[in-house]
Motif scaffolding. Structure first.
Motif, PDB file in Angstrom:
ATOM      1  N   PHE A  70     -28.930  36.486   4.163  1.00 53.49           N
ATOM      2  CA  PHE A  70     -28.666  35.563   3.053  1.00 53.49           C
ATOM      3  C   PHE A  70     -27.484  34.648   3.351  1.00 53.49           C
ATOM      4  O   PHE A  70     -27.565  33.419   3.177  1.00 53.49           O
ATOM      5  N   ILE A  71     -26.374  35.213   3.800  1.00 49.74           N
ATOM      6  CA  ILE A  71     -25.169  34.406   4.043  1.00 49.74           C
ATOM      7  C   ILE A  71     -25.413  33.413   5.174  1.00 49.74           C
ATOM      8  O   ILE A  71     -25.024  32.239   5.088  1.00 49.74           O
ATOM      9  N   GLN A  72     -26.065  33.862   6.248  1.00 52.48           N
ATOM     10  CA  GLN A  72     -26.347  32.973   7.379  1.00 52.48           C
ATOM     11  C   GLN A  72     -27.216  31.796   6.959  1.00 52.48           C
ATOM     12  O   GLN A  72     -26.927  30.642   7.280  1.00 52.48           O
ATOM     13  N   ARG A  73     -28.288  32.088   6.208  1.00 49.38           N
ATOM     14  CA  ARG A  73     -29.190  31.030   5.783  1.00 49.38           C
ATOM     15  C   ARG A  73     -28.524  30.111   4.756  1.00 49.38           C
ATOM     16  O   ARG A  73     -28.719  28.895   4.776  1.00 49.38           O
ATOM     17  N   PHE A  74     -27.736  30.692   3.847  1.00 48.04           N
ATOM     18  CA  PHE A  74     -27.062  29.883   2.835  1.00 48.04           C
ATOM     19  C   PHE A  74     -26.106  28.890   3.500  1.00 48.04           C
ATOM     20  O   PHE A  74     -26.073  27.709   3.145  1.00 48.04           O
ATOM     21  N   LYS A  75     -25.335  29.356   4.468  1.00 50.28           N
ATOM     22  CA  LYS A  75     -24.394  28.468   5.163  1.00 50.28           C
ATOM     23  C   LYS A  75     -25.133  27.368   5.917  1.00 50.28           C
ATOM     24  O   LYS A  75     -24.701  26.216   5.931  1.00 50.28           O
ATOM     25  N   PHE A  76     -26.249  27.725   6.532  1.00 48.41           N
ATOM     26  CA  PHE A  76     -27.031  26.726   7.262  1.00 48.41           C
ATOM     27  C   PHE A  76     -27.568  25.654   6.319  1.00 48.41           C
ATOM     28  O   PHE A  76     -27.527  24.458   6.625  1.00 48.41           O
ATOM     29  N   LEU A  77     -28.046  26.081   5.160  1.00 50.49           N
ATOM     30  CA  LEU A  77     -28.649  25.148   4.202  1.00 50.49           C
ATOM     31  C   LEU A  77     -27.617  24.368   3.403  1.00 50.49           C
ATOM     32  O   LEU A  77     -27.938  23.346   2.807  1.00 50.49           O
ATOM     33  N   ASN A  78     -26.383  24.845   3.374  1.00 49.49           N
ATOM     34  CA  ASN A  78     -25.348  24.214   2.558  1.00 49.49           C
ATOM     35  C   ASN A  78     -24.140  23.756   3.375  1.00 49.49           C
ATOM     36  O   ASN A  78     -23.008  23.765   2.895  1.00 49.49           O
ATOM     37  N   LYS A  79     -24.407  23.401   4.619  1.00 53.90           N
ATOM     38  CA  LYS A  79     -23.387  22.807   5.491  1.00 53.90           C
ATOM     39  C   LYS A  79     -22.149  23.695   5.612  1.00 53.90           C
ATOM     40  O   LYS A  79     -21.013  23.262   5.432  1.00 53.90           O
ATOM     41  N   ARG A  80     -22.420  24.983   5.901  1.00 56.69           N
ATOM     42  CA  ARG A  80     -21.381  25.980   6.202  1.00 56.69           C
ATOM     43  C   ARG A  80     -20.560  26.401   4.994  1.00 56.69           C
ATOM     44  O   ARG A  80     -19.577  27.102   5.113  1.00 56.69           O
ATOM     45  N   LYS A  81     -20.949  26.003   3.804  1.00 49.46           N
ATOM     46  CA  LYS A  81     -20.247  26.449   2.604  1.00 49.46           C
ATOM     47  C   LYS A  81     -20.490  27.943   2.383  1.00 49.46           C
ATOM     48  O   LYS A  81     -21.612  28.417   2.532  1.00 49.46           O
ATOM     49  N   ASN A  82     -19.432  28.688   2.019  1.00 47.67           N
ATOM     50  CA  ASN A  82     -19.589  30.109   1.740  1.00 47.67           C
ATOM     51  C   ASN A  82     -20.250  30.308   0.375  1.00 47.67           C
ATOM     52  O   ASN A  82     -19.934  29.597  -0.580  1.00 47.67           O
ATOM     53  N   PRO A  83     -21.170  31.283   0.246  1.00 51.73           N
ATOM     54  CA  PRO A  83     -21.816  31.508  -1.044  1.00 51.73           C
ATOM     55  C   PRO A  83     -20.881  32.158  -2.058  1.00 51.73           C
ATOM     56  O   PRO A  83     -19.913  32.833  -1.689  1.00 51.73           O
ATOM     57  N   THR A  84     -21.170  31.956  -3.328  1.00 53.14           N
ATOM     58  CA  THR A  84     -20.428  32.568  -4.418  1.00 53.14           C
ATOM     59  C   THR A  84     -21.379  33.475  -5.206  1.00 53.14           C
ATOM     60  O   THR A  84     -22.594  33.468  -4.982  1.00 53.14           O
ATOM     61  N   ARG A  85     -20.805  34.206  -6.137  1.00 52.88           N
ATOM     62  CA  ARG A  85     -21.630  35.032  -7.022  1.00 52.88           C
ATOM     63  C   ARG A  85     -22.676  34.173  -7.734  1.00 52.88           C
ATOM     64  O   ARG A  85     -23.840  34.568  -7.849  1.00 52.88           O
ATOM     65  N   ASN A  86     -22.277  33.007  -8.196  1.00 51.90           N
ATOM     66  CA  ASN A  86     -23.194  32.128  -8.906  1.00 51.90           C
ATOM     67  C   ASN A  86     -24.359  31.701  -8.013  1.00 51.90           C
ATOM     68  O   ASN A  86     -25.506  31.594  -8.477  1.00 51.90           O
ATOM     69  N   ASP A  87     -24.088  31.467  -6.740  1.00 50.20           N
ATOM     70  CA  ASP A  87     -25.156  31.105  -5.802  1.00 50.20           C
ATOM     71  C   ASP A  87     -26.165  32.239  -5.674  1.00 50.20           C
ATOM     72  O   ASP A  87     -27.380  32.001  -5.620  1.00 50.20           O
ATOM     73  N   LEU A  88     -25.678  33.461  -5.620  1.00 52.46           N
ATOM     74  CA  LEU A  88     -26.586  34.594  -5.504  1.00 52.46           C
ATOM     75  C   LEU A  88     -27.400  34.784  -6.782  1.00 52.46           C
ATOM     76  O   LEU A  88     -28.605  35.070  -6.729  1.00 52.46           O
TER      77      LEU A  88
END
Length: 201
Positions: free
Chosen positions: A16-34
């Motif tokens: 999840f974190i790897q794909r989220f960063k790839f799709l969001n230009k390296r932004k770290n995910p937050t609780r709200n994103d999950l």
């Protein structure tokens, strides 16, 4: 009368974190994103079902490791205390923030240091630490087997891309559970697609 199906969402945190960063230009995910991802998963399962069933969330399971918190020496014999690094604090805060999500369970494995690795694409860069997850995949497989054995849910959604999950997928399908995979726009292994019932694009 529509059948009521309980849904379990199983999220491989590393994926999840790897794909989220790839799709969001390296932004770290937050609780709200999950939480947004969980909602999107449920919406997509309901869209696949149409009016044939009533789908409700049973629980979301999130599998990951706590960040590495020990001291090691780099190749120049300089001690690095990973517990004092910014990434350690960020990862701890993220995991702590997830604990109060409704219908949510954390499954944490262990992160071990396996040595230093060279960047084959940029050899001039300094070596980076090589960390290995232990106990994450097996926890996912065991939870899937438990859900099938206890008839807890009717549908399982995997947010993952690892073909190592094929054996537990085949088992729960034999027990009558529908299996979905949510690839986060990733190119899945064809064998993983073959053994799942639906891909949530």
């Amino acid at each position: 009368m529509s059948k009521v199906n309980k849904i379990a969402i199983l999220i491989d945190g590393g994926f999840f974190i790897q794909r989220f960063k790839f799709l969001n230009k390296r932004k770290n995910p937050t609780r709200n994103d999950l939480e947004n991802l969980i909602k999107d998963v449920i919406d997509k399962v309901k869209a696949k079902s149409g009016n044939s069933s009533i789908d409700i969330l049973y629980r979301t399971y999130y599998y990951d490791c706590l960040p590495f918190d020990k001291q090691i020496k780099d190749i120049n014999k300089k001690t690095i205390d990973f517990k004092k690094t910014p990434i350690y604090q960020q990862q701890i805060e993220f995991i702590e923030s997830l604990k109060s999500i409704d219908q949510f369970a954390l499954r944490l494995g262990v992160l071990s240091f396996a040595g230093w690795k060279l960047n084959v694409y940029k050899p001039e860069n300094p070596p980076s630490p090589d960390f290995k997850q232990k106990g994450v995949d097996i926890k996912i497989g065991l939870d899937m087997a438990w859900m099938a054995g206890k008839n807890v849910v009717g549908k399982i959604v995997l947010v993952a891309g690892d073909s190592d999950f094929i054996s537990p997928i085949k088992f729960v399908r034999r027990e009558g559970i529908l299996v979905y995979v949510y690839p986060m726009e990733n190119n899945l292994n064809p064998s993983l697609i073959e053994h799942c019932d639906f891909v949530l694009s």
